[in-house]
Design a protein around this motif. Structure first.
Motif, PDB file in Angstrom:
ATOM      1  N   GLU A   2       0.825  -1.212   0.000  1.00 47.33           N
ATOM      2  CA  GLU A   2       0.000   0.000   0.000  1.00 47.33           C
ATOM      3  C   GLU A   2       0.858   1.262   0.000  1.00 47.33           C
ATOM      4  OE1 GLU A   2      -4.352   1.395   1.665  1.00 47.33           O
ATOM      5  OE2 GLU A   2      -3.188  -0.048   2.844  1.00 47.33           O
ATOM      6  N   LEU A   3       1.953   1.185  -0.742  1.00 41.92           N
ATOM      7  CA  LEU A   3       2.901   2.297  -0.783  1.00 41.92           C
ATOM      8  C   LEU A   3       3.229   2.731  -2.213  1.00 41.92           C
ATOM      9  CD1 LEU A   3       5.363   1.020   1.972  1.00 41.92           C
ATOM     10  CD2 LEU A   3       3.840   2.992   2.153  1.00 41.92           C
ATOM     11  N   ALA A   4       2.460   2.258  -3.186  1.00 42.05           N
ATOM     12  CA  ALA A   4       2.802   2.549  -4.581  1.00 42.05           C
ATOM     13  C   ALA A   4       2.831   4.046  -4.866  1.00 42.05           C
ATOM     14  CB  ALA A   4       1.823   1.846  -5.523  1.00 42.05           C
ATOM     15  N   VAL A   5       1.849   4.790  -4.367  1.00 38.66           N
ATOM     16  CA  VAL A   5       1.832   6.236  -4.590  1.00 38.66           C
ATOM     17  C   VAL A   5       2.983   6.894  -3.840  1.00 38.66           C
ATOM     18  CG1 VAL A   5       0.535   8.371  -4.198  1.00 38.66           C
ATOM     19  CG2 VAL A   5      -0.635   6.350  -5.089  1.00 38.66           C
ATOM     20  N   ALA A   6       3.173   6.507  -2.567  1.00 39.82           N
ATOM     21  CA  ALA A   6       4.265   7.082  -1.769  1.00 39.82           C
ATOM     22  C   ALA A   6       5.623   6.769  -2.396  1.00 39.82           C
ATOM     23  CB  ALA A   6       4.210   6.543  -0.338  1.00 39.82           C
TER      24      ALA A   6
END
Length: 537
Positions: free
Chosen positions: A212-216
């Motif tokens: 859940e870190l693709a955008v970050a």
């Protein structure tokens, strides 16, 4: 002038690898047009060598006039042991007619020896020769360094050699892929910065969302020097999805100050997101950042009071900047500010210092205690408020209804509803059949009201949901019924609660009809029953 970041959309290829996502050629063409309008630089159409549908897309897209985007083909480096000119997949890329290609190659030594089962040197030749072959045929080439971050963590020297091989062969951009989606932002930033010190060609980033870190991770890569960003609309993709461009774009442009798309197109993000959800037959997540229905929804009374004074107290950006809107929810957590906001939204004259607002709040809290949930049924809430201020018309009054369900032996189940109403002083008694109790009631109510209010023919029930509120009571449990209705142009939701599912459905059903009548007062003026009295609060 803001620094440019180029956007590469892979919704039509990587996005369709997500579970439940399937796009026809026509679906892809529709999305292509929208992405081009948004200002996406590269649109990856698919892998020409993998299936006939992708090849059909590349043939069809030649007839689409694009104002900005470049249609891109996807493929892999040549297979081990054969010449690039003899590789069937590379030939298919040329046949596709695409002028830009993204080819992926192995950068993790573990994958080279175990998945490809070839030597590390041969893999470097595969990368170099594939890029040279495509460049020699006049294509713009983006090298997607598959599993790069995992490979760099284990063997940084070899991972860098793969990039250098692609760059030396003429690659226009090398994209570092977090293929397994397990890297952390600080790792991404440090590794991209290290790579940038060794390469002169532009660097791209391609992140998956397994942590859940693709955008970050994408933002971290841009901060470290990446200027080519890959992702999908709404984060579609294999396993947990890809970096969501709908979130990446406003973060880069509004928060970090980069130039991604024309500024005047930012406010189309919400409509683009919803459009792609619709084409892909997906339900838009209410809590999707920036564009979701709940992204700027306020429920707590303290929050709403502050937002009414200064929106930035609880909003990180103006919702209108991405084409969304502010919503205020009313529930047991509400204060006077919530009711005042909704009253203003509905154009009701509501004075904060009048006792009426407090009475409404208390009524709402009591009803929510009983099982009502007005944040999911704003049409019923507006009826409640309008009744409280003495402006709700008494369109009809129920005398009684009866529902009969009959099944004899192997005969088909039959359902009939009988309704007796009082409409403008006139008694109406009618019956109708349906494929269930609620459907039969709906038919009977319509039959009773059509003579007086012909506009009821324009509305219909579009969704029906039942939730058991206290399962411990088994068949005596209280149930909540939510009904969504539509007239083909607008949708509205109403609610009913009872220990009897038929009664709960009736409450939601009549709220739906009353709301539609209330919203179309002008159309009712010519109806036989227009001379109506207001409902007493």
């Amino acid at each position: 002038m803001a620094e440019r970041v180029y956007l590469y959309d892979t919704t039509l290829r990587d996005g369709t690898q997500g579970e439940g996502i399937s796009l026809s050629v026509e679906d892809k063409l529709k999305i292509v047009r929208k992405l081009d309008e948004l200002g996406i630089d590269y649109i990856e159409g698919g892998w020409p060598g993998s299936n006939p549908k992708d090849m059909a897309f590349f043939e069809a897209v030649k007839n689409v006039n694009l104002s900005h985007a470049k249609i891109t083909a996807f493929g892999s480096t040549r297979r081990p042991g054969i010449a690039a000119a003899d590789d069937a997949n590379l030939k298919k890329i040329l046949e596709s007619g695409a002028q830009t290609v993204a080819i992926f190659g192995k950068t993790w030594d573990f994958h080279v020896t175990e998945a490809l089962q070839t030597t590390l040197d041969e893999n470097l030749f595969m990368i170099s020769e594939s890029v040279q072959f495509l460049k020699g045929n006049g294509l713009e080439v983006i090298f997607d360094a598959e599993h790069f971050f995992d490979g760099f963590k284990r063997n940084p020297d070899y991972a860098l050699k793969t990039l250098q091989a692609a760059a030396a062969a003429g690659a226009d951009c090398v994209t570092l892929c977090d293929t397994n989606g397990g890297s952390l932002p600080h790792e991404i930033e440090a590794i991209v910065r290290e790579v940038a010190s060794h390469l002169l060609v532009p660097i791209g980033i391609h992140c998956h969302n397994d942590g859940e870190l693709a955008v970050a991770n994408t933002l971290a890569a841009v901060r470290a020097g990446a200027r080519h960003v890959q992702g999908t609309i709404n984060g579609y993709g294999e396993r947990c999805g890809n970096a969501n461009l709908i979130s990446v774009i406003p973060n880069l442009q509004l928060k970090l100050g980069y130039d991604c798309i024309p500024e005047e197109h930012l406010n189309t993000l919400t409509s683009i997101s919803n459009y792609v959800h619709e084409v892909a037959n997906q339900v838009p997540p209410s809590h999707q950042p920036f564009v979701g229905k709940s992204a700027f929804a306020h429920k707590g009374g303290i929050h709403v009071s502050a937002v009414l004074k200064h929106p930035e107290t609880y909003e990180h950006i103006p919702p209108e900047s991405v084409g969304n809107r502010r919503r205020v929810l009313v529930s047991e957590l509400s204060g006077q500010s919530n009711v005042l906001y909704k009253a203003k939204e509905w154009n009701y004259d509501f004075d904060k210092h009048r006792n009426r607002s407090r009475e409404i709040i208390n009524t709402i809290k009591e009803k929510e205690h009983q099982g009502y949930q007005y944040e999911a049924a704003e049409a019923s809430l507006e009826l409640l408020v309008k009744q409280a201020v003495g402006e709700l018309k008494d369109y009809f009054t129920l005398d009684h209804f009866k529902v009969f369900v009959e099944k004899t032996g192997s005969e088909t189940l039959t359902t009939e509803a009988v309704i007796k109403l009082l409409v403008n002083g006139q008694v109406v008694h009618t019956a109708a059949e349906g494929n269930g109790p609620v459907n039969a009631l709906d038919h009977a109510l319509r039959k009773a009201l059509e003579e007086f209010f012909p506009i009821i023919k324009n509305m219909y029930l579009s969704d029906y949901k039942v939730r058991v509120l206290d399962e411990a009571d088994a068949t005596a449990s209280k149930v909540r019924v939510l009904i969504e209705s539509s007239d083909g142009k607008e949708k509205w939701s109403t609610i009913g609660v009872s220990t009897n599912i038929i009664e709960a459905s009736w409450y939601a059903l009549i709220d739906s009809v009353r709301y539609y009548f209330m919203k179309h007062e002008d159309a009712l003026k010519d109806c036989p029953a227009y001379q109506l009295h207001t409902v007493k609060s």
